[in-house]
Design an enzyme around this catalytic site. Structure first.
Site, PDB file in Angstrom:
ATOM      1  N   GLY A  57      31.133  75.838 -63.149  1.00 42.36           N
ATOM      2  CA  GLY A  57      29.967  76.496 -62.575  1.00 42.36           C
ATOM      3  C   GLY A  57      29.831  76.086 -61.122  1.00 42.36           C
ATOM      4  N   THR A  58      29.182  76.922 -60.343  1.00 41.43           N
ATOM      5  CA  THR A  58      29.177  76.649 -58.909  1.00 41.43           C
ATOM      6  C   THR A  58      27.793  76.357 -58.337  1.00 41.43           C
ATOM      7  OG1 THR A  58      29.336  79.045 -58.600  1.00 41.43           O
ATOM      8  CG2 THR A  58      31.355  77.805 -58.426  1.00 41.43           C
TER       9      THR A  58
END
Length: 288
Positions: A57-58
């Protein structure tokens, strides 16, 4: 229930000793003693440099506003140079007055969020009271510290935690205009309280730069949500691992707003209206 051919309750002797042992109000500590293999990140050690290719995830952003605090995250998960998922959810309501956003190894992060939610529920049931916001933040720090071994192997989880204190007497000094508070963490479980706004993840540098220019402590809730979406748009503009609003697929950031009345996740339709306004504005002024 049948035990030795008889219908009735389980005999006490059939219950594992770990389930009968007095302990603290921490579900994580109980699980570590009773069923340690169920805790996140309990897989066997990996050889050095052998971290598996898993989705990450960013970008997550959080900012305080006049009514509380807003947490928002993009929807993209990447695996190296590949887009692993376009609509992953990385921001969650933790309990009635707090939310958590996750960056890092997606699978471990989502599992940690589930355990954290259960930790808060378990404490309330055992102790009869809810944890303070500081208590919740400290519990999360302990859980992250427990994942240090996996983090050293490249499977790190970096959350962003935010909320509003339910009981003003517990925290009489409001950190944000509406009582909103933001906590960031490092991979070793270090906890740091941030002021006004913060961002984590691969696009966090660009998101924080956008927040620095746009943040307004006196903004109302819709204004703060607009600022969060603008920051995610700027992050996506420069970071390939961050996904911007996808008008074609109708995929928009996940937004949770926390006020004194509680934590509420905005619907896709509500966020979509904001995202469409942001995109329309960038058509006229690409730099925002």
């Amino acid at each position: 229930m049948t035990v030795d051919g008889q219908v009735g309750r389980w005999p006490v002797s059939a219950i594992p000793a770990a389930y009968m042992r007095p302990g603290s109000g921490s579900f994580t500590e109980f699980l570590a003693g009773a069923e340690p293999h169920l805790l996140p990140g309990r897989a066997g050690a990996q050889p050095a440099g052998a971290a598996p290719a898993v989705p990450h995830g960013t970008t997550i952003v959080a900012l305080t506003c006049e009514q509380g605090v807003v947490v928002a995250g993009d929807r993209r998960a990447t695996m190296g140079n590949i887009i692993a998922q376009r609509d992953i959810e990385k921001v969650f309501v933790a309990d009635s007055h707090s939310a958590i956003g996750i960056a890092g190894t997606a699978g471990l992060a989502v599992e940690m969020v589930r355990l954290f939610r259960l930790e808060l529920e378990h404490y309330e049931k055992i102790e009869g009271v809810r944890l303070s916001l500081d208590g919740k933040a400290n519990r999360l720090a302990t859980m992250i510290r427990g994942n240090l071994g996996m983090a050293m192997q490249g499977l790190a989880v970096v959350p962003l935690f935010a909320g509003v204190e339910e009981d003003p007497e517990v925290d009489p000094v409001k950190r944000g205009p509406g009582g909103g508070r933001i906590f960031s963490y490092d991979v070793a479980g270090g906890k740091y309280e941030e002021h006004d706004y913060y961002a984590v993840g691969s696009g966090s540098t660009f998101a924080r730069s956008a927040l620095k220019k746009r943040y307004n402590a006196a903004a109302d809730l819709p204004g703060a949500v607009r600022t969060a979406v603008e920051a995610l748009y700027d992050a996506a503009d420069d970071d390939s691992a961050t996904g911007g609003p996808d008008l074609t697929r109708r995929i928009f950031p996940v937004v949770v707003a926390i006020t004194a009345q509680g934590a509420v996740r905005w619907s896709d339709d509500e966020v979509g209206v904001v995202a469409e306004a942001v995109v329309a504005g960038r058509m006229v002024n690409p730099g925002g």
